[in-house]
Scaffold this active site. Structure first.
Site, PDB file in Angstrom:
ATOM      1  CG  HIS A 153      -0.741   7.082  -1.162  1.00  0.00           C
ATOM      2  ND1 HIS A 153      -1.951   7.133  -1.817  1.00  0.00           N
ATOM      3  CD2 HIS A 153      -0.973   6.456   0.015  1.00  0.00           C
ATOM      4  CE1 HIS A 153      -2.885   6.576  -1.060  1.00  0.00           C
ATOM      5  NE2 HIS A 153      -2.315   6.158   0.062  1.00  0.00           N
ATOM      6  CE  LYS A 179      -7.778   1.987  -1.060  1.00  0.00           C
ATOM      7  NZ  LYS A 179      -6.598   2.707  -0.657  1.00  0.00           N
ATOM      8  CG  HIS A 208      -9.955   4.601   3.082  1.00  0.00           C
ATOM      9  ND1 HIS A 208      -8.776   5.274   3.325  1.00  0.00           N
ATOM     10  CD2 HIS A 208     -10.827   5.031   4.028  1.00  0.00           C
ATOM     11  CE1 HIS A 208      -8.943   6.077   4.376  1.00  0.00           C
ATOM     12  NE2 HIS A 208     -10.176   5.942   4.814  1.00  0.00           N
ATOM     13  CG  ASP A 211      -1.652   4.868   3.936  1.00  0.00           C
ATOM     14  OD1 ASP A 211      -1.757   5.218   2.747  1.00  0.00           O
ATOM     15  OD2 ASP A 211      -2.362   5.325   4.856  1.00  0.00           O
ATOM     16  CG  HIS A 257      -1.871   1.163   1.254  1.00  0.00           C
ATOM     17  ND1 HIS A 257      -3.209   0.990   1.541  1.00  0.00           N
ATOM     18  CD2 HIS A 257      -1.724   2.487   1.004  1.00  0.00           C
ATOM     19  CE1 HIS A 257      -3.824   2.166   1.486  1.00  0.00           C
ATOM     20  NE2 HIS A 257      -2.935   3.104   1.171  1.00  0.00           N
ATOM     21  CG  HIS A 260      -5.116   2.383   5.619  1.00  0.00           C
ATOM     22  ND1 HIS A 260      -6.458   2.267   5.802  1.00  0.00           N
ATOM     23  CD2 HIS A 260      -4.970   3.274   4.602  1.00  0.00           C
ATOM     24  CE1 HIS A 260      -7.099   3.038   4.956  1.00  0.00           C
ATOM     25  NE2 HIS A 260      -6.223   3.660   4.203  1.00  0.00           N
TER      26      HIS A 260
HETATM   27  N1  LIG Z   1      -3.631   7.643   4.505  1.00  0.00           N
HETATM   28  C1  LIG Z   1      -3.743   8.937   4.384  1.00  0.00           C
HETATM   29  O1  LIG Z   1      -3.884   9.626   5.393  1.00  0.00           O
HETATM   30  N2  LIG Z   1      -3.682   9.564   3.185  1.00  0.00           N
HETATM   31  C2  LIG Z   1      -3.614   8.962   1.888  1.00  0.00           C
HETATM   32  C3  LIG Z   1      -4.922   8.412   1.429  1.00  0.00           C
HETATM   33  C4  LIG Z   1      -5.335   7.131   2.123  1.00  0.00           C
HETATM   34  O2  LIG Z   1      -4.646   6.125   2.061  1.00  0.00           O
HETATM   35  O3  LIG Z   1      -6.413   7.104   2.755  1.00  0.00           O
HETATM   36  C5  LIG Z   1      -3.082  10.002   0.874  1.00  0.00           C
HETATM   37  O4  LIG Z   1      -3.193   9.767  -0.331  1.00  0.00           O
HETATM   38  O5  LIG Z   1      -2.562  11.037   1.309  1.00  0.00           O
HETATM   39 ZN   LIG Z   2      -3.199   5.096   1.460  1.00  0.00          ZN
HETATM   40 ZN   LIG Z   3      -6.823   5.031   2.735  1.00  0.00          ZN
END
Ligand SMILES: NC(=O)N[C@@H](CC(=O)O)C(=O)O
Ligand SMILES: [Zn+2]
Ligand SMILES: [Zn+2]
Length: 344
Positions: free
Chosen positions: A17, A100, A137, A248, A15, A175
């Site tokens: 970003h 997702k 999520h 995450d 997971h 998460h």
């Molecule tokens: N986890 C977070 O707090 N933020 C994530 C989005 C997500 O995974 O929910 C993001 O893209 O910034």
């Molecule tokens: Zn995330």
């Molecule tokens: Zn998320």
């Protein structure tokens, strides 16, 4: 295995970003150094909703991988109310591994998300048939529900009906942050698993308020009470194959985090393995780290495990306060603090 050196099969991040453009170029090297593969989240602006977009995003990510590192981005699509069932075959053909679910309004860049999962049933059927995973999520967005209860309520309102209606769709509860979610996943059948972040294993919600408001500890789902943290670290170190690593890591420029409205997300990619090693060591469970980080996720996704290794050494080092992020700066979780483990 000696006390001071830990050698693991190379882990994957299930997971992550990575954002896009110059910001992406700044963060890809951190993940590519530690992990063999990563599940790349599709919540760009605009979101990655088609197989064609995922394929071009993948090319942009690969172009940001430093020479000499072997890193495989695993692509996902952002499910909307209108994702056509026909897109699933195209996604599979393009190598996309999962879709997702962002409940509309639940988190960063989720405005295009799903308003009612029942609108997506034809597409979920196609995913179940094609063997694409569903990454969730897991928070309801009903404003009447307290922000700390949104994950527990999601289990009853969304997760249980989803599991009943699509029993053979592989679902990852992303998460997870609560005792309720850890329990739900442990008791579920083999089609349900969960990822755990380093921040939810290491911290409870006090971290957000220690000596003042600390935006770099704010992510979604928000950190919970200590009883929940204890349930999560117990699940992570239990040896159950249903729980695996998903950082995450969610980079936001520090000007956005340190603002009157602070975006949700913790940046951990720079020291992800070190943070997990800390959490596992505190439980006396370093021997459980390899399965959690390197085996369980690959097995659940039906992908081969990596064959090379990484090494962590117990030697104190100080995490930088901030690193470049495109034209901006990015502050890692625990930036400026000492870490006990270091990847060599
Ligand atoms: N986890 C977070 O707090 N933020 C994530 C989005 C997500 O995974 O929910 C993001 O893209 O910034
Ligand atoms: Zn995330
Ligand atoms: Zn998320």
């Amino acid at each position: 295995m000696s006390d001071t050196v830990l050698t693991l099969t190379r882990p994957d991040d299930w997971h992550l970003h990575l954002r896009d453009g110059a910001a992406m170029h700044s963060v890809v090297p951190y993940t590519a150094r530690q992990f063999g593969r990563a599940i790349v989240m599709p919540n760009l602006r605009p979101p990655v909703t088609t197989a064609a977009q995922a394929a071009t995003y993948r090319e942009r990510i690969l172009a940001a991988v430093p020479a000499g590192l072997k890193f495989e981005p695993l692509m996902t699509l952002y499910l909307t109310d209108n994702t056509p069932p026909e897109e699933i075959a195209a996604a599979k053909a393009a190598g996309v591994v999962a879709l997702k679910l962002y409940p509309a309004g639940a988190t960063t860049n989720s405005d295009a998300g799903v308003t009612d999962l029942r609108k997506c049933y034809k597409t979920l059927e196609a995913m179940q048939r094609a063997g694409l995973l569903f990454l969730v999520h897991g928070e309801v967005t009903d404003p009447d529900i307290d922000v700390f209860d949104r994950e527990a309520v999601f289990i009853d309102r969304v997760m249980r009906p989803l599991r009943r209606d699509f029993p053979e769709l592989k679902v990852v509860f992303e998460h997870i942050t609560t005792l309720e979610a850890a329990q739900y996943v442990s008791e579920a059948d083999r089609f349900t698993a969960a990822t755990l972040t380093p921040q939810h294993l290491l911290y409870n919600r006090n971290a957000i308020f220690t000596g003042g408001l600390r935006p770099h500890y704010y992510c979604l789902p928000v950190l919970k009470r200590e009883t929940h943290r204890q349930a999560l670290i117990k699940a992570a170190t239990s040896g159950s194959p249903k729980f695996f690593l998903g950082t995450d890591s969610a980079p936001h420029a520090s000007v956005m985090k340190e603002n009157s409205v602070c975006g949700a997300g913790c940046f951990t990619a720079l020291s992800a393995l070190e943070l997990y090693a800390d959490a596992f060591e505190a439980m006396g469970a370093l021997d459980k780290l390899e399965a959690f980080a390197s085996f369980n996720g690959a097995d659940f996704y039906g992908l081969p495990r990596n064959t090379d290794t990484v090494t962590l050494r117990k030697q104190s080092w100080t995490l930088p306060e901030s690193v470049p992020f495109g034209d901006a700066l990015l502050k890692p979780l625990r930036g400026g603090e000492a870490l006990a483990w270091q990847m060599v």
